[in-house]
Design an enzyme around this catalytic site. Structure first.
Site, PDB file in Angstrom:
ATOM      1  N   CYS A 150     128.289  17.252  72.762  1.00 35.69           N
ATOM      2  CA  CYS A 150     128.614  17.248  74.006  1.00 35.69           C
ATOM      3  C   CYS A 150     129.476  18.181  74.496  1.00 35.69           C
ATOM      4  O   CYS A 150     130.864  17.956  73.875  1.00 35.69           O
ATOM      5  CB  CYS A 150     128.582  15.848  75.076  1.00 35.69           C
ATOM      6  SG  CYS A 150     128.784  16.128  76.554  1.00 35.69           S
ATOM      7  N   ASP A 282     128.230  23.026  85.916  1.00 39.15           N
ATOM      8  CA  ASP A 282     128.417  21.954  84.589  1.00 39.15           C
ATOM      9  C   ASP A 282     128.501  23.046  83.733  1.00 39.15           C
ATOM     10  O   ASP A 282     128.215  24.184  83.609  1.00 39.15           O
ATOM     11  CB  ASP A 282     127.188  21.142  84.493  1.00 39.15           C
ATOM     12  CG  ASP A 282     127.824  19.775  83.893  1.00 39.15           C
ATOM     13  OD1 ASP A 282     128.683  19.795  83.443  1.00 39.15           O
ATOM     14  OD2 ASP A 282     126.909  18.944  83.651  1.00 39.15           O
ATOM     15  N   ASN A 283     129.349  22.363  82.689  1.00 42.32           N
ATOM     16  CA  ASN A 283     129.383  23.236  81.333  1.00 42.32           C
ATOM     17  C   ASN A 283     129.839  24.494  81.244  1.00 42.32           C
ATOM     18  O   ASN A 283     129.324  25.611  81.008  1.00 42.32           O
ATOM     19  CB  ASN A 283     127.892  23.334  80.530  1.00 42.32           C
ATOM     20  CG  ASN A 283     127.419  21.989  80.211  1.00 42.32           C
ATOM     21  OD1 ASN A 283     128.103  21.152  79.680  1.00 42.32           O
ATOM     22  ND2 ASN A 283     126.025  21.546  80.343  1.00 42.32           N
TER      23      ASN A 283
HETATM   24  N1  MTE Z   1     118.498  17.128  79.780  1.00 41.22           N
HETATM   25  C1  MTE Z   1     117.850  16.494  80.850  1.00 41.22           C
HETATM   26  N2  MTE Z   1     116.598  16.796  81.187  1.00 41.22           N
HETATM   27  N3  MTE Z   1     118.902  15.818  81.555  1.00 41.22           N
HETATM   28  C2  MTE Z   1     120.145  15.465  81.066  1.00 41.22           C
HETATM   29  O1  MTE Z   1     120.923  14.754  81.740  1.00 41.22           O
HETATM   30  N4  MTE Z   1     121.731  16.196  79.673  1.00 41.22           N
HETATM   31  C3  MTE Z   1     122.239  17.316  78.749  1.00 41.22           C
HETATM   32  C4  MTE Z   1     121.434  17.458  77.363  1.00 41.22           C
HETATM   33  N5  MTE Z   1     119.906  17.476  78.008  1.00 41.22           N
HETATM   34  C5  MTE Z   1     120.778  16.056  79.913  1.00 41.22           C
HETATM   35  C6  MTE Z   1     119.760  16.878  79.214  1.00 41.22           C
HETATM   36  C7  MTE Z   1     123.681  17.173  78.081  1.00 41.22           C
HETATM   37  S1  MTE Z   1     125.041  17.390  79.015  1.00 41.22           S
HETATM   38  C8  MTE Z   1     123.894  16.936  76.787  1.00 41.22           C
HETATM   39  S2  MTE Z   1     125.169  16.715  75.894  1.00 41.22           S
HETATM   40  C9  MTE Z   1     122.613  16.221  75.818  1.00 41.22           C
HETATM   41  O2  MTE Z   1     121.347  16.287  76.648  1.00 41.22           O
HETATM   42  C10 MTE Z   1     122.522  15.037  75.164  1.00 41.22           C
HETATM   43  O3  MTE Z   1     121.357  14.799  74.431  1.00 41.22           O
HETATM   44  P1  MTE Z   1     121.392  13.261  74.098  1.00 41.22           P
HETATM   45  O4  MTE Z   1     121.475  12.258  75.199  1.00 41.22           O
HETATM   46  O5  MTE Z   1     120.192  13.205  73.358  1.00 41.22           O
HETATM   47  O6  MTE Z   1     122.638  12.957  73.053  1.00 41.22           O
END
Ligand code: MTE
Length: 865
Positions: A150, A282-283
């Site tokens: 993350c 974000d990010n």
């Molecule tokens: N995909 C969806 N649809 N919704 C989410 O909230 N979070 C993202 C990503 N993909 C997210 C997502 C983020 S910020 C991260 S760091 C990773 O998923 C985390 O994956 P994990 O929860 O399987 O570790």
């Protein structure tokens, strides 16, 4: 090598039958021997829905209780304890794999999975919709290890320096799994991207306040075999678990986890980066000069693609020694092996990890183990996918470093520092690059070493959920964490001067009456409550009705020396009123006698915890992080069967020693746990950290400094208001009937309101209606949101909740601004048998009260907690 048909068979097997991960069979392996590759650690798929998830939209997701929740109960954002994660080895079991969910987990039934659809649209010649079955049957499947990280990994260190807009991750916001599925390039090729196409936008099935979660990567990357971008339906050989994107997700190796969209429904080929809210807001690593306020005011900071994060940066962490590890020098031996992890981004290899024991003057080279390389030599099928990494040279996994260090060197050092370098010769920086979202934090990882009683104690910079860690200590001692010296004070630096405290005169001019113990005791009834502060006697009779804490706060002080509590709780304004109630001085012998006889405690286990005249002790047993500045402190009462004994709508007082003066700080709180809960009490507290020039909140900082097991004192109840149920309320003992409540609150002011609302909503027979007007600055400041939403979902005629934000982001679709006249006219006009209960910052309470009275509310219909 497995054929496509075998792949489908294997896939169908996991999909349509329940498969226990403990019984993984390596039937896809070419030989029956165990291959020389790191295999998944033993794993137990949790089957139980945890109690705390039951009241959330994730009540269908079984989870492992070891995971540390970083944003309260919901949404689910968790990391494993670093030691537990590291001990699992190269691959992480799905139940300990970190989770980052922006909202609720979509509920997908097993029988619907074969027909789960994903569309490929946008700038393509052949827009198509593929079913999950198509994805499995018509595309080559690969299996490959990939570490997801993350972008917020290690963010708590940034938040300790200065609060960012993100919640606090410790150093375990990363995990590694074997992923199985098709290459995204193969899927895109079917749709035939057009010449102008440059980006692939992805969208998940999770509906969030700002739309579906989505982001984008460059089309070039998706088509590049060496970039390894894939869709995955298996993780360590078993079907994806709900938290990780079941049934299908993107996995984008070498880039921040935020690009790996879970529960994927759409691939949209475009000529511009995604405009999805989560891609834009974000990010990103905004320039360090951009403050949260600047970022909120000017959208341009967010739309500048130069600040978007894709590839991970180089990073490393020490897992051994672990945080708060103690090494007994008597039994330690001569050498100690330090260990940890390192990763880099964009497929770059970690080329060195170095350790310093002298603040970075000299460095020692650690050994590095590349678990991923074992798979490069392996040829065959694994879990229904082809392992074919020989020709792909990129590195997409963490590596493990280790170094043997003479114990005598540790003994002579104040800190162990770790830094890694990647093949682009990018080395981790000494200093932190603070930014508004607190992402990509990667300065040298520092573990302090202190020698006490022939032991070495190691401390990491922070702990993800608890207080503690050397950074907090340095900060509390007044150190500047950004001074290039980890906040340690440079020799000769002057200590901060403490301002002397102004004394308020609480005595009546010219009064010389002496009072003895007998007279005091004769006047210590509920009707005539005399009490003692600083040896002076006060008569509280005239203030029984007016006291904001209710008559009970005075009657329980009757006949007692309440100096400590009184001085700790009361403001200067309150103290200035005291001469009016001053009636004399207790003689010296009486004062001594009074204090000698004071505390009579019984050793009998009591059914309820709170006592109004004596402080009870409760032990801190858990700290749950709700957001970067808000925590739930869980305290154990005296025994498991004990209830708190707090009437609905009332408060309790807690007493904690001040961090610097060690004097008692006493404040009133309303717990958020149900008052019928046995053995425990939960306090929701927002920590007021010091900001430039403004000291932080004494009590909240003292609470934040408590370590697990610490005991604090608690007493009560206090308060004039009580909700008896079924619309029956008492105020200062006088009963009234309420058919509708208008509840106005802000920030942590939600807590007493929430107690009353919960009592009403939990009782289906209670016909009282409630409108909650909840004012906050930012969306993430809204407390108890999931619970409030759940009450609205339960019965929207009985419960209305309106959030209004004074500093809302552009995408906020709810109300904006403070609690205004318009909002009150719309939702909180006077009605028959209704009343307003308010709790929030003083300014909010005052302005709301003015508006309410202008709208025709009588003062007696307003109650301020
Ligand atoms: N995909 C969806 N649809 N919704 C989410 O909230 N979070 C993202 C990503 N993909 C997210 C997502 C983020 S910020 C991260 S760091 C990773 O998923 C985390 O994956 P994990 O929860 O399987 O570790």
């Amino acid at each position: 090598m497995a054929t496509i048909t075998q792949t489908i068979a294997a896939s169908e097997e996991f999909l349509f039958k329940t498969k226990d991960i403990k019984n993984i069979t390596f039937h896809d392996l070419p030989t029956p021997e165990e291959p020389d590759i790191p295999l998944p650690p033993p794993s137990v798929n949790p089957t139980e829905i945890l109690e705390l998830d039951k009241a959330t939209p994730d009540s269908h997701v079984p989870r492992d209780p070891r995971l540390i929740r970083l944003t309260g109960v919901h949404p689910f954002n968790v990391e494993a304890p670093l030691t537990a994660l590291f001990k699992e080895g190269f691959l992480t079991s799905p139940e300990l794999f970190y989770v980052r969910n922006h909202g609720p987990v979509p509920q997908v039934r097993d029988e619907d999975i074969p027909n789960w659809e994903i569309s490929i649209e946008g700038l393509v010649e052949n827009p198509i919709t593929l079913s999950f079955r198509d994805i499995l049957q018509n595309y080559d499947q690969i299996t490959t290890p990939i570490t997801l990280v993350c972008a917020g990994n290690r963010r708590k260190e940034q938040n300790t320096v200065r609060k960012s807009k993100g919640f606090s991750w410790g150093p375990a916001g990363l995990s590694t799994a074997l992923w199985t599925g098709p290459m995204m390039a193969d899927i895109l090729r079917t749709a035939k991207p057009l010449r102008r196409a440059k980006y692939v936008c992805m969208e998940g099935a999770d509906k969030l306040p700002n739309g579906y979660y989505g982001t984008s990567v460059k089309l070039n990357w998706a088509m590049d075999f060496n970039r390894g971008i894939m869709l995955a339906h298996k993780m360590n050989g078993e079907d994806l678990r709900p938290d990780h994107g079941r049934p299908l997700r993107a996995v984008v190796p070498g880039q921040i986890g935020g690009r790996s969209v879970k529960w994927i429904k759409k691939l949209i080929v475009t000529d511009a980066p995604s405009e999805n809210w989560y891609h834009v807001y974000d990010n990103r690593v905004l320039p360090t000069t951009v403050s949260p306020e600047m970022a909120a005011e000017n959208k341009d900071w967010w739309t500048d693609e130069r600040y978007a994060i894709y590839d991970l940066n180089v990073n490393s962490v020490a897992a051994v020694p672990e945080h708060e590890e103690v090494l007994d020098l008597a039994t330690a031996g001569s050498s100690y092996t330090a260990r940890g992890y390192a990763y880099a981004g964009g497929g770059r290899r970690i080329t060195r990890v170095e350790i310093s024991l002298d603040n970075g003057k000299s460095w020692r080279l650690a050994d590095i183990e590349y678990g991923e390389d074992k798979y490069r030599d392996f040829e065959g099928d694994l879990f229904g996918g082809k392992v074919d990494m020989w020709k792909r040279e990129s590195c997409f996994c963490w590596s493990f470093w280790s170094l043997d260090i003479p114990v005598s060197d540790l003994e002579n050092s104040g800190a162990l520092l770790v830094r890694a370098m990647d093949e682009g010769m990018m080395v981790q920086p000494r200093d932190m690059y603070w930014s508004v979202l607190g992402m990509m934090n990667n300065p040298w990882f520092r573990v302090t070493i202190t020698k006490e009683n022939n032991c070495l104690k190691f401390e990491h910079p922070t702990h993800p959920a608890r207080a503690g860690g050397w950074m907090e200590k340095v900060k509390k001692a007044g150190g500047d964490l950004t001074n290039g010296n980890w906040g340690e004070r440079v020799q000769g630096e002057a200590p901060v001067e403490v301002e002397p405290v102004k004394e308020v005169n609480m005595k009546k001019e010219g009064l010389s009456r002496q009072i003895d113990l007998q007279e005091l005791k004769a006047n210590s009834s509920a009707e005539k409550p005399w009490f003692v502060v600083n040896g002076e006697v006060y008569d509280g009779t005239a203030f029984l009705e007016g006291h904001p804490g209710g008559a009970i706060s005075i009657t329980t002080s009757a006949g007692l020396d309440v100096s400590e509590d009184f001085l700790a709780i009361h403001s200067e304004t309150a103290k200035l009123m005291m001469p009016d109630y001053h009636i004399g001085t207790l003689d010296k012998a009486s004062l001594e006698a009074l204090n000698n006889n004071a505390a009579e405690t019984s050793s009998e286990p009591r059914p309820t915890f709170l006592q109004s005249t004596a402080w009870g002790k409760m032990k801190l047993s858990e700290i749950k992080t709700v957001s970067w500045d808000t925590r739930i402190f869980v305290f154990d009462l005296e025994h498991d069967k004990q209830t708190l004994g707090l009437p609905i709508g009332q408060h309790l007082m807690i007493k904690v020693p001040d961090l610097t003066t060690k004097e008692s700080i006493i404040r009133s709180y309303t717990p958020i746990s149900e008052t019928s809960l046995e053995g425990k009490l939960e306090l929701l507290v927002k920590i007021y950290f010091p900001t430039d020039g403004i000291p932080g909140g004494k009590m909240t900082l003292a609470l934040d400094a408590l370590t697990l097991g610490a005991e604090i004192a608690c007493k009560g109840p206090t308060g004039r208001f009580e909700y008896l149920g079924n619309g029956r309320v008492t105020i200062s003992g006088k009963e009234r009937k309420v058919r509708s409540f208008k509840m106005i609150c802000g920030g942590t002011g939600i807590t007493p309101i929430f107690q009353v609302l919960r009592a009403i909503m939990q009782d289906p027979e209670d016909p009282t209606t409630c409108v909650v007007l909840d004012g906050n600055r930012l969306e993430e400041d809204i407390l108890c949101r999931a619970e409030l939403d759940a009450y609205v979902a339960l019965d929207s005629r009985k419960c209305t909740v309106v959030h209004t934000l004074s500093k809302a982001a552009d995408a906020w679709v709810g109300r904006r601004g403070r609690i205004s006249e318009k909002l009150i006219q719309e939702y909180a006009m006077p009605e028959e048998e209704s009343m307003v209960i308010l709790c929030g910052p003083e300014a909010m309470e005052k302005s709301a009260a003015k508006i309410l009275m202008d709208q025709g509310w009588a003062k007696s219909d307003l109650h301020f907690f």
